[in-house]
Design a protein around this motif. Structure first.
Motif, short mmCIF file in Angstrom:
data_model
loop_
_atom_site.label_atom_id
_atom_site.label_comp_id
_atom_site.label_asym_id
_atom_site.label_seq_id
_atom_site.Cartn_x
_atom_site.Cartn_y
_atom_site.Cartn_z
N ARG A 149 0.77 -1.14 0.07
CA ARG A 149 -0.03 -0.20 -0.01
C ARG A 149 0.71 1.16 0.11
O ARG A 149 0.64 2.22 -0.63
CB ARG A 149 -0.99 0.08 1.11
CG ARG A 149 -1.79 1.31 1.42
CD ARG A 149 -2.87 1.50 0.46
NE ARG A 149 -3.29 2.96 0.40
CZ ARG A 149 -4.07 3.28 -0.38
NH1 ARG A 149 -4.04 2.97 -1.76
NH2 ARG A 149 -4.70 4.42 -0.28
N GLN A 152 2.16 1.77 -3.40
CA GLN A 152 1.02 2.47 -4.32
C GLN A 152 0.70 3.85 -4.18
O GLN A 152 0.83 4.54 -5.09
CB GLN A 152 -0.16 1.51 -4.11
CG GLN A 152 -1.27 2.14 -4.82
CD GLN A 152 -2.71 1.33 -4.56
OE1 GLN A 152 -2.81 0.61 -3.58
NE2 GLN A 152 -3.75 1.55 -5.05
N GLU A 156 1.35 7.03 -6.69
CA GLU A 156 0.36 8.00 -6.99
C GLU A 156 0.92 9.50 -6.61
O GLU A 156 0.59 10.40 -7.29
CB GLU A 156 -0.95 7.40 -6.08
CG GLU A 156 -1.36 6.25 -6.69
CD GLU A 156 -2.89 5.95 -5.73
OE1 GLU A 156 -3.10 6.76 -4.83
OE2 GLU A 156 -3.45 4.93 -6.19
#
Length: 367
Positions: A149, A152, A156
């Motif tokens: 996570r 990720q 982003e």
């Protein structure tokens, strides 16, 4: 008695005269004079096309994200350098998105720290045989999920950071702003053209070629270019690019002509003329006034030497010149062509052939 009889007899005399006239042969109208010429050899046909000097490279500059233009920093015709800012979008939405993802990164880092600590604790307890293997595996999986996570949201964040930079439109290379397609306050989509940049470097001449003669031109064809600022001086060039499709409005094909010489004093926007020698043999030509057309088919009026009557002959023509037009097919050297007033003529009409000095012409049938 004679005086009283004359008024009565006169109408009968007039009626008899008119009756005699009406019963005679039909009088044909006299043949109208028609200026006639014979086609002459066109020689080396050279077609001339007007054009405009353009940059060889003309990239269209656009924002990579959508937004509202808040500032425009350059004007048309202004010289710019590579990476120079040209326009900016309203950065508020991009800034808020960047802050939101930054908060997600912080939350992911905190969660990873928590699951890492929990995994280490379960690892210690499992070594003492105080927890089961399945409990440790669950803690390990939570740690791996937290680690993924974090990767990720960091990715982003990098994307959002790049988009914040995309809110500023920059020049891709040195050049001159050729056109502007958007204004301050306008909302533009990602990829929508805002400027056209005329890049520094080679210059070319853009011309439009007629639809009916496009098959006569090919890439690499040798041409000559004359700049309006330097009349009488021609530069060697060649056809570098031919558009595969016609313009939907003008029905012409765009072509780009490159200069063969390295240094030609051609500036952006200058007018030029391109001279292209016809690659096929054009044996004949007629005056422009001799040509007319119907439903897109050009034709001329040819006089029959035996009967002095007109016949409409369809022809195939080349590019129009200033005074004459080359005829590719349809005429022979011995034909007599009407060279004036062709719009009022009709098939089979009798004419009296004359020359430019209004002298009668004795027509001789061509071979």
């Amino acid at each position: 008695m004679l005086r009283r009889a004359l008024p009565v007899a006169l109408p009968f005399v007039l009626i008899a005269s008119l009756t005699a006239c009406g019963g005679g042969d039909k009088v044909e109208p006299p043949a109208r004079p028609a200026l006639v010429v014979q086609p002459i050899p066109a020689g080396d046909a050279v077609d001339t096309y007007p054009g405009e000097v353009r940059a060889r490279l003309e990239p269209e500059l656009a924002f990579r994200i959508a937004g509202k233009i808040s500032r425009r920093l350059v004007e048309v015709g202004e010289r710019v350098k590579k990476d120079q800012p040209l326009a900016e979008l309203d950065p508020e939405d991009v800034r808020l998105q960047l802050e939101a993802i930054r908060a997600q990164v912080a939350a992911a880092e905190a969660n990873l720290q928590l699951v890492r600590t929990e995994r280490d604790r379960y690892k210690t307890l499992m070594a003492r045989q105080m927890v089961s293997r399945s409990q440790y595996d669950n803690a390990e999986n939570l740690y791996r999920a937290g680690e993924a996570r974090l990767k990720q949201v960091k990715a982003e964040y990098n994307v959002a950071s790049n988009q914040a930079g995309y809110a500023v439109l920059r020049a891709s290379q040195n050049g001159v702003i050729a056109t502007r397609k958007a204004e301050v306050g306008q909302v533009v989509a990602a990829g929508q053209q805002v400027f056209t940049l005329a890049a520094d470097g080679d210059r070319e001449v853009v011309i439009s070629l007629p639809e009916h003669a496009i098959e006569r031109f090919k890439i690499g064809q040798v041409v000559a270019v004359e700049l309006w600022s330097q009349p009488g001086k021609r530069y060697a060039g060649l056809v570098r690019e031919l558009s595969p499709a016609a313009d939907p409005l003008s029905r012409t094909f765009a072509a780009r002509v490159a200069f063969s010489e390295a240094k030609v004093p051609a500036e952006l926007g200058q007018s030029a003329r391109v001279f292209i020698r016809s690659g096929e043999h054009v044996p004949l030509s007629v005056p422009l006034a001799a040509l007319t057309a119907e439903k897109g088919q050009p034709y001329v009026w040819v006089v029959d030497p035996k009967t002095s009557s007109l016949k409409r002959v369809a022809v195939k023509v080349g590019a129009y010149g200033e005074e004459r037009v080359p005829v590719l097919d349809g005429l022979s050297p011995g034909d007599w062509v009407v060279a004036a007033g062709v719009q009022v003529l009709r098939e089979g009409q009798k004419v009296r052939p004359v020359d430019r000095d209004n002298r009668n012409v004795q027509l001789v049938a061509g071979e």
